[in-house]
Design a protein around this motif. Structure first.
Motif, PDB file in Angstrom:
ATOM      1  N   UNK A 111       0.811  -1.219   0.000  1.00 14.12           N
ATOM      2  CA  UNK A 111       0.000   0.000   0.000  1.00 14.12           C
ATOM      3  C   UNK A 111       0.846   1.271   0.000  1.00 14.12           C
ATOM      4  N   UNK A 112       2.127   1.150   0.333  1.00 16.03           N
ATOM      5  CA  UNK A 112       2.982   2.335   0.425  1.00 16.03           C
ATOM      6  C   UNK A 112       4.342   2.068  -0.223  1.00 16.03           C
ATOM      7  N   UNK A 113       4.374   1.907  -1.547  1.00 18.41           N
ATOM      8  CA  UNK A 113       5.644   1.539  -2.197  1.00 18.41           C
ATOM      9  C   UNK A 113       6.763   2.559  -2.018  1.00 18.41           C
ATOM     10  N   UNK A 114       6.449   3.842  -1.979  1.00 21.53           N
ATOM     11  CA  UNK A 114       7.487   4.856  -1.799  1.00 21.53           C
ATOM     12  C   UNK A 114       8.087   4.761  -0.404  1.00 21.53           C
ATOM     13  N   UNK A 115       7.242   4.567   0.590  1.00 23.37           N
ATOM     14  CA  UNK A 115       7.721   4.419   1.963  1.00 23.37           C
ATOM     15  C   UNK A 115       8.585   3.175   2.081  1.00 23.37           C
ATOM     16  N   UNK A 116       8.134   2.076   1.490  1.00 24.25           N
ATOM     17  CA  UNK A 116       8.869   0.811   1.568  1.00 24.25           C
ATOM     18  C   UNK A 116      10.237   0.955   0.926  1.00 24.25           C
TER      19      UNK A 116
END
Length: 178
Positions: A111-116
């Motif tokens: 749900x949060x590829x940039x954060x990951x």
């Protein structure tokens, strides 16, 4: 030749050039040039933060700063654990993927590829490039370097915006979508 000149004056080229100039200037003015790893972090975030719309930069800012914080915390935890292990090279085969997995889980997964991505890259760089032992404030400095780079990208995007945007409304929409 005309096409090359057009690329040189493209808005994105100008934004990136200004972001690099501001980042390098900050470290030069405050006599922090020997902090090359922090300058690299600031530059990377300033460049990757350049987006077509200012609201996209704010969204990237939010996710990237969260990812850096999560990566720093888990990277610090890894460094604390690794100090107590004698056969570290053998254990790393298990330990590094385990910490990467934990980082993905704490960062929000799919749900949060940039954060990951930000969290895992911060974790990996802390593990493989090893945070300086004598710098007890490394995590804080790393997060501040990320913050500075992202702040520069927001400033540059806002000043050289393609059009005047309704930033507050678009930010509310992005939060509502989550």
């Amino acid at each position: 030749m005309k096409n090359m000149w057009h690329k040189m004056v493209e808005k994105n080229t100008v934004k990136i050039t200004i972001a690099v100039f501001l980042s390098v200037s900050f470290y030069t003015i405050f006599h922090m040039v020997d902090e090359s790893s922090l300058l690299l972090i600031t530059l990377t975030n300033a460049i990757f933060g350049i987006r077509p719309k200012t609201v996209d930069t704010w969204i990237f800012f939010r996710y990237r700063l969260l990812g850096t914080t999560i990566g720093c915390i888990l990277g610090s935890l890894y460094l604390v654990v690794s100090v107590h292990i004698t056969q570290l090279k053998v254990i790393n085969v298990i330990l590094i993927p385990l910490f990467a997995c934990l980082t993905v889980v704490f960062s929000g997964g799919e749900k949060a590829p940039t954060t990951v991505r930000g969290a895992v890259m911060t974790l990996i760089s802390m593990i493989l490039l090893v945070a300086p032992d004598n710098d007890k404030n490394y995590v804080f400095h790393r997060i501040m370097a990320t913050f500075l780079g992202l702040l520069i990208s927001i400033l540059v995007n806002w000043v050289i915006a393609p059009k005047k945007e309704h930033l507050v409304e678009e930010l509310k929409e992005s939060i509502d979508e989550e």
